[in-house]
Motif scaffolding. Structure first.
Motif, short mmCIF file in Angstrom:
data_model
loop_
_atom_site.label_atom_id
_atom_site.label_comp_id
_atom_site.label_asym_id
_atom_site.label_seq_id
_atom_site.Cartn_x
_atom_site.Cartn_y
_atom_site.Cartn_z
N GLU A 139 0.83 -1.21 0.00
CA GLU A 139 0.00 0.00 0.00
C GLU A 139 0.86 1.26 0.00
O GLU A 139 0.55 2.24 -0.68
CB GLU A 139 -0.92 -0.02 1.22
CG GLU A 139 -1.98 -1.12 1.15
CD GLU A 139 -2.92 -1.04 2.34
OE1 GLU A 139 -2.75 -0.12 3.18
OE2 GLU A 139 -3.84 -1.88 2.42
N ASP A 182 3.88 1.52 -1.21
CA ASP A 182 4.49 1.64 -2.53
C ASP A 182 3.51 2.24 -3.53
O ASP A 182 3.88 3.08 -4.36
CB ASP A 182 4.97 0.28 -3.03
CG ASP A 182 6.16 -0.23 -2.24
OD1 ASP A 182 6.81 0.60 -1.57
OD2 ASP A 182 6.44 -1.44 -2.28
N GLU A 183 2.26 1.82 -3.46
CA GLU A 183 1.26 2.36 -4.39
C GLU A 183 1.01 3.84 -4.12
O GLU A 183 0.88 4.63 -5.05
CB GLU A 183 -0.04 1.57 -4.23
CG GLU A 183 -1.12 2.00 -5.20
CD GLU A 183 -2.38 1.17 -5.06
OE1 GLU A 183 -3.37 1.51 -5.73
OE2 GLU A 183 -2.36 0.18 -4.29
N GLN A 211 1.72 7.13 -6.65
CA GLN A 211 0.76 8.20 -6.97
C GLN A 211 1.35 9.58 -6.67
O GLN A 211 1.15 10.53 -7.42
CB GLN A 211 -0.53 7.98 -6.18
CG GLN A 211 -1.35 6.76 -6.63
CD GLN A 211 -2.61 6.59 -5.81
OE1 GLN A 211 -2.72 7.12 -4.71
NE2 GLN A 211 -3.55 5.83 -6.35
#
Length: 728
Positions: free
Chosen positions: A673, A675-676, A680
């Motif tokens: 999470e 990393d995501e 963004q």
């Protein structure tokens, strides 16, 4: 035979015989009869001759005789005349930087004497008779057996006659490599023709031995154009144009300290050119180039002038060009080639380009009923659709193909003000960019980038506008702020600011290292966008002092909690001698006691309960990384000089600018999470850098010279790349 390998013994090194050394050296100077003639013609011109007569037999191999009416050679100088490195032109090495004569190394006659039978007849004006001497291998020799080698008196006119017989008689390999006698004779005529054009006040003649009339003859009272007409024919003369060019004196620039960004040319030079217009064309280009009166070759200059005619003449057609270039002798190195057919001089590319531009302008203004093609769109751009035009050539433009990048214009024969096409740009100077082209960042689209940043950081939404509003300078009567603004303007580096004002964004190279690429003109620069942005936000803070917009925080975070977070990761107790809670209390008290000033000048609003309601908004549509807010609050304590007004404003704005610099904090989290979320944030940050930061740099940044030290580096130049490929 044994299985042991045979070891080759090294051959002994021997000293070459003097005669062999001189013969090898002669081969570097005298390639063929025409090269021997060129050396001797230059000696005649150095002697002040106004009449030069050449007699040739068997293409110059059996006989090559050059007679002039110059100053002659003194009787006492004849014994060393044909020795190597004997000259009247040089006395020290420093004289090479001021040399204006042709023969200055004393090798021509010496080289000829080693590969031919050489004899000289000479007379000065003060002597009562002429003297004749014979030479072999650089030394005086007797003309017949039993006679002494000393020069003999004889009848003769003022001047010198050089007689070369049996050229290359002792070098059969060189002799066999030569072409036919007729071709060697044509080369001799070509050399004389070129020197006759450049020296129209000197009478030249050339004939074959035994022929009653010369094959080439010029008077001594002609002009250059007349000499061209006489030697090259009426077809060239009727289409001949003439122009004179010179260096342009450039104004001194107070910002030339940054000359690492641009080069300049202060060399003084003049040039005279006779060249054919668009109506003349031949299969082979005739190019006569004289630099400081020396016949030389320059492939670089020849290509540049050919490019001038590429849009004027049909494919495969070539012009006639005579060019005489005068440069300060100190800027020219004439000693780079054994036969002196090449020279090197300062700023060769710049002078060549100016000469090519001058010829192009003259061609454009003098052409009649010729169709010129020239580039009107930057390479890589998209041509606008043209309206349909008539097929008639008179007074109208030709129809343009949709994919063509060239525009066609017809110049009327009787136009009183002929329409000149724009100056043709050489390939290496074309600015290859277009705002309609895609950039690197456009290949990584971000959907609603501002909303992504806000959702990741908890920031309030801001309207998404394509263009930021103008940031006007606020009115401020404080002397300290006025001085800071004047200091920023005074420190502006003119050339660097121009690069940033007119740059084209290429792409982000490394987001973590804050490196991006921009293009200006034909040069590519690697810039540290964080350093540029920090200076930009500092100047924007000065610009809006006392009139900042507000970046509201909902809900307002407590100042003490944020400072505690920052102090927790800092090891400052040993340096300050205070505990972490004491440091937090000190910074909180410092900011709370000055909250009225912070709110009035910087729109930095703190409630009485210690909550942060708003931060100053330096740039509309740009959202800083609020993860850096704890660090900003912590640094406002020790890094701001609260004791002096001007220093306080400057250091506070510097810290605020550092907070606004793009770049996420380093995170040790490795879960998917995180990393995501980081991905963004990076997308949003890339979008802000390209579409908000760099456009703002163009509009508002007065770039200081300090950015040149390490934050703006030129990494490529199109003209320099062309030079590299030309050498390949």
């Amino acid at each position: 035979m044994s299985g042991e390998s045979v070891v080759n013994e090294p051959l002994p090194i021997r000293r070459l015989q003097e005669s062999l050394i001189n013969r090898i050296a002669a081969g570097e100077i005298i390639h063929r009869p025409a090269s021997a003639l060129k050396e001797l013609l230059e000696n005649c011109l150095d002697a002040g001759a106004t009449s030069i007569r050449v007699t040739v037999k068997d293409g110059g191999l059996k006989l090559l005789q050059i007679q002039d009416n110059g100053c002659g050679i003194r009787r006492g100088d004849l014994p060393i005349l044909a020795e190597r490195f004997t000259t009247s032109k040089l006395s020290s090495f420093s004289d090479l930087s001021r040399i204006t004569t042709y023969g200055f190394r004393g090798e021509a006659l010496a080289s000829i004497s080693h590969v031919a039978h050489l004899s000289v007849v000479t007379k000065t004006k003060t002597e009562s008779c002429a003297w004749k001497a014979h030479y072999l291998d650089g030394n005086l020799v007797a003309p017949k057996p039993g006679q002494t080698p000393d020069p003999k008196p004889c009848a003769g006119n003022d001047g010198t006659t050089i007689i070369i017989e049996d050229l290359f008689y002792n070098t059969p390999t060189r002799l066999s490599a030569l072409r036919s006698a007729s071709e060697e004779y044509s080369r001799i005529l070509d050399v004389i023709t070129k020197y006759a054009v450049h020296n129209p006040k000197v009478a030249f003649s050339c004939k074959k031995a035994g022929s009653p009339s010369p094959d080439l003859s010029t008077p001594s009272t002609s002009e250059t154009a007349q000499a061209i007409r006489l030697l090259y024919g009426h077809s060239i003369a009727k289409d001949l144009l003439h122009t004179t060019l010179g260096s342009k004196k450039q104004d001194e620039d107070e910002d030339m300290e940054g000359d690492e960004m641009e080069s300049r040319d202060d060399s003084q030079w003049t040039a005279e050119a006779h060249f054919t217009n668009a109506n003349y064309q031949s299969k082979k280009m005739i190019f006569l180039l004289f630099i400081n009166h020396r016949l030389v070759e320059s492939s670089r200059m020849k290509r540049a002038l050919e490019a001038v005619y590429s849009g004027v003449l049909p494919k495969g057609a070539s012009p006639f060009i005579y060019l005489s270039l005068q440069i300060n002798p100190r800027d020219v190195d004439v000693n780079v080639h054994p036969t002196k057919k090449e020279v090197h001089f300062l700023n060769e590319d710049g002078i060549t380009d100016q000469i090519a531009d001058g010829l192009q302008r003259q061609l454009a203004s003098q052409s009649h009923s010729r169709v010129f093609e020239y580039q009107t769109l930057l390479t890589g751009g998209i041509a606008e659709p043209e309206q349909s035009t008539s097929k008639k050539r008179k007074g109208k433009e030709r129809a343009q193909d949709e994919e063509a990048e060239n525009e066609v214009v017809v110049v009327e024969p009787k136009s009183t003000q002929p329409m000149a096409p724009p100056k043709k740009t050489a390939s290496q100077y074309k600015v290859r960019t277009s705002l309609q082209d895609r950039t690197l960042e456009s290949m990584f689209p971000v959907v609603n980038p501002t909303q992504i940043a806000e959702s990741a950081k908890g920031a309030p939404s801001t309207p998404d506008t394509s263009k930021s509003r103008d940031i006007k300078e606020s009115e401020c009567i404080l002397t300290s702020v006025t001085r800071l603004r004047q200091s920023a303007i005074k420190g502006k580096h003119k050339q660097l600011s121009e690069i940033l004002e007119k740059h084209t964004f290429v792409g982000i190279v490394d987001l973590d290292k804050c490196l991006s690429l921009i293009q200006h003109s034909t040069k590519l620069y690697l810039v540290n966008h964080a350093a540029l942005a920090e200076e930009l936000f500092y100047q924007l803070g000065l610009r809006q002092f006392g009139n900042f917009s507000r970046l509201k925080l909902q809900p307002p975070p407590p100042i003490r909690t944020l400072i505690e977070i920052a102090i927790e990761f800092e090891d400052t107790t040993e340096e300050s001698g205070l505990t972490k809670p004491q440091i937090v209390d000190h910074i909180v008290d410092l900011l709370m006691t000055r909250r009225e000033m912070l709110a009035e000048y910087f729109s930095f609003n703190l409630t009485s309960g210690g909550l942060i309601e708003s931060l100053p908004l330096l740039l509309r549509d740009y959202t800083p990384n609020l993860d850096k807010l704890p660090s900003l609050l912590m640094r406002l304590g020790p890094q701001v000089d609260w004791t002096s007004e001007m220093e306080c404003f400057e250091t506070f704005l510097r810290e605020l600018a550092y907070f606004y610099v793009p770049g996420p904090l380093c995170s040790a989290e490795t879960d998917p999470e995180a990393d995501e979320d980081k991905a963004q944030q990076e997308k949003a940050e890339r979008w802000q850098i390209q579409h908000i930061v760099f456009p703002s740099l163009r509009r508002y940044l007065a770039a200081p010279k300090t950015l040149l030290d390490r934050d703006v580096v030129q990494i490529a130049s199109l003209p320099d790349l062309y030079k590299v490929f030309e050498r390949c």
